[in-house]
Design an enzyme around this catalytic site. Sequence first.
Site, PDB file in Angstrom:
ATOM      1  N   HIS A  98       1.004  -1.117   0.061  1.00  0.00           N
ATOM      2  CA  HIS A  98      -0.173   0.094   0.013  1.00  0.00           C
ATOM      3  C   HIS A  98       1.068   1.180  -0.139  1.00  0.00           C
ATOM      4  O   HIS A  98       1.968   1.227   0.511  1.00  0.00           O
ATOM      5  CB  HIS A  98      -0.933  -0.066   1.263  1.00  0.00           C
ATOM      6  CG  HIS A  98      -0.232  -0.152   2.642  1.00  0.00           C
ATOM      7  ND1 HIS A  98       0.191  -1.537   2.912  1.00  0.00           N
ATOM      8  CD2 HIS A  98       0.182   0.795   3.501  1.00  0.00           C
ATOM      9  CE1 HIS A  98       0.784  -1.291   4.088  1.00  0.00           C
ATOM     10  NE2 HIS A  98       0.669   0.045   4.339  1.00  0.00           N
ATOM     11  N   HIS A 100       1.082   5.288   1.106  1.00  0.00           N
ATOM     12  CA  HIS A 100       0.339   6.422   1.946  1.00  0.00           C
ATOM     13  C   HIS A 100       0.389   7.526   1.117  1.00  0.00           C
ATOM     14  O   HIS A 100       1.592   8.037   0.434  1.00  0.00           O
ATOM     15  CB  HIS A 100       1.281   6.337   3.058  1.00  0.00           C
ATOM     16  CG  HIS A 100       1.294   5.319   4.202  1.00  0.00           C
ATOM     17  ND1 HIS A 100       0.362   5.380   5.187  1.00  0.00           N
ATOM     18  CD2 HIS A 100       1.907   4.190   4.402  1.00  0.00           C
ATOM     19  CE1 HIS A 100       0.715   4.388   5.874  1.00  0.00           C
ATOM     20  NE2 HIS A 100       1.546   3.575   5.394  1.00  0.00           N
TER      21      HIS A 100
HETATM   22  P1  5GP Z   1       1.913   0.533   7.493  1.00  0.00           P
HETATM   23  O1  5GP Z   1       2.292   0.626   8.918  1.00  0.00           O
HETATM   24  O2  5GP Z   1       1.927  -0.897   7.114  1.00  0.00           O
HETATM   25  O3  5GP Z   1       2.978   1.107   6.515  1.00  0.00           O
HETATM   26  O4  5GP Z   1       0.725   1.256   7.217  1.00  0.00           O
HETATM   27  C1  5GP Z   1      -0.660   0.565   7.302  1.00  0.00           C
HETATM   28  C2  5GP Z   1      -1.555   1.574   7.769  1.00  0.00           C
HETATM   29  O5  5GP Z   1      -2.826   0.848   7.792  1.00  0.00           O
HETATM   30  C3  5GP Z   1      -1.734   2.227   8.900  1.00  0.00           C
HETATM   31  O6  5GP Z   1      -1.527   3.702   8.721  1.00  0.00           O
HETATM   32  C4  5GP Z   1      -2.966   2.064   9.650  1.00  0.00           C
HETATM   33  O7  5GP Z   1      -3.539   3.077  10.442  1.00  0.00           O
HETATM   34  C5  5GP Z   1      -3.930   1.272   8.718  1.00  0.00           C
HETATM   35  N1  5GP Z   1      -4.892   0.648   8.973  1.00  0.00           N
HETATM   36  C6  5GP Z   1      -4.728  -0.355   9.850  1.00  0.00           C
HETATM   37  N2  5GP Z   1      -5.834  -1.121   9.677  1.00  0.00           N
HETATM   38  C7  5GP Z   1      -6.825  -0.360   9.252  1.00  0.00           C
HETATM   39  C8  5GP Z   1      -8.352  -0.514   9.225  1.00  0.00           C
HETATM   40  O8  5GP Z   1      -9.049  -1.331   9.615  1.00  0.00           O
HETATM   41  N3  5GP Z   1      -8.803   0.447   8.031  1.00  0.00           N
HETATM   42  C9  5GP Z   1      -8.047   1.370   7.718  1.00  0.00           C
HETATM   43  N4  5GP Z   1      -8.759   2.128   6.971  1.00  0.00           N
HETATM   44  N5  5GP Z   1      -6.867   1.811   7.774  1.00  0.00           N
HETATM   45  C10 5GP Z   1      -6.307   0.802   8.631  1.00  0.00           C
END
Ligand code: 5GP
Length: 139
Positions: A98, A100
């Site tokens: 993903h 951001h």
């Molecule tokens: P990472 O830490 O893997 O780069 O980003 C994962 C992101 O997914 C985090 O910013 C977190 O807030 C978001 N996230 C985790 N669970 C959920 C969810 O159930 N719904 C949404 N919309 N975002 C989520």
Amino acid sequence: MKDIFCRIIDGEIPSQRVYEDDDVIAILDISQTTTGHTLVIPKKHYESFLTCPAETVNKVMMIAQRIGQAEISILGAKGVNILTNCGEAAGQSVPHFHVHVIPRYVGGEGGFRIEMQSQDTSKLNLPMIAKEIADALKD
Ligand code: 5GP
């Protein structure tokens, strides 16, 4: 077991969707680091940017670009951070590629600052490191 984004894509968990086509969805990040913080996610599961085919990376990045433009023109952001974490060591918490898209506002919301700290490069063999990476790209 399905990861959280696969469950969102399959409609098992609600989300605020801002974009969807056959290959990609974009949803508001639940954490809203700043207002409008959006995640762009390929529907097909790839663990991270590093294991995602280039064609899909291109589709995801094109949508991230459009969302970044909208955050500036519609939400009034003055800048945007576009980033993807690859691997737990890099802060990836959901093992599904993903990107951001984080709008940045002047004043008001603090958001965050990415600190790139320098290390003592005198202890590093920079020509050797550069060669190792360059050689890997030739394969
Ligand atoms: P990472 O830490 O893997 O780069 O980003 C994962 C992101 O997914 C985090 O910013 C977190 O807030 C978001 N996230 C985790 N669970 C959920 C969810 O159930 N719904 C949404 N919309 N975002 C989520």
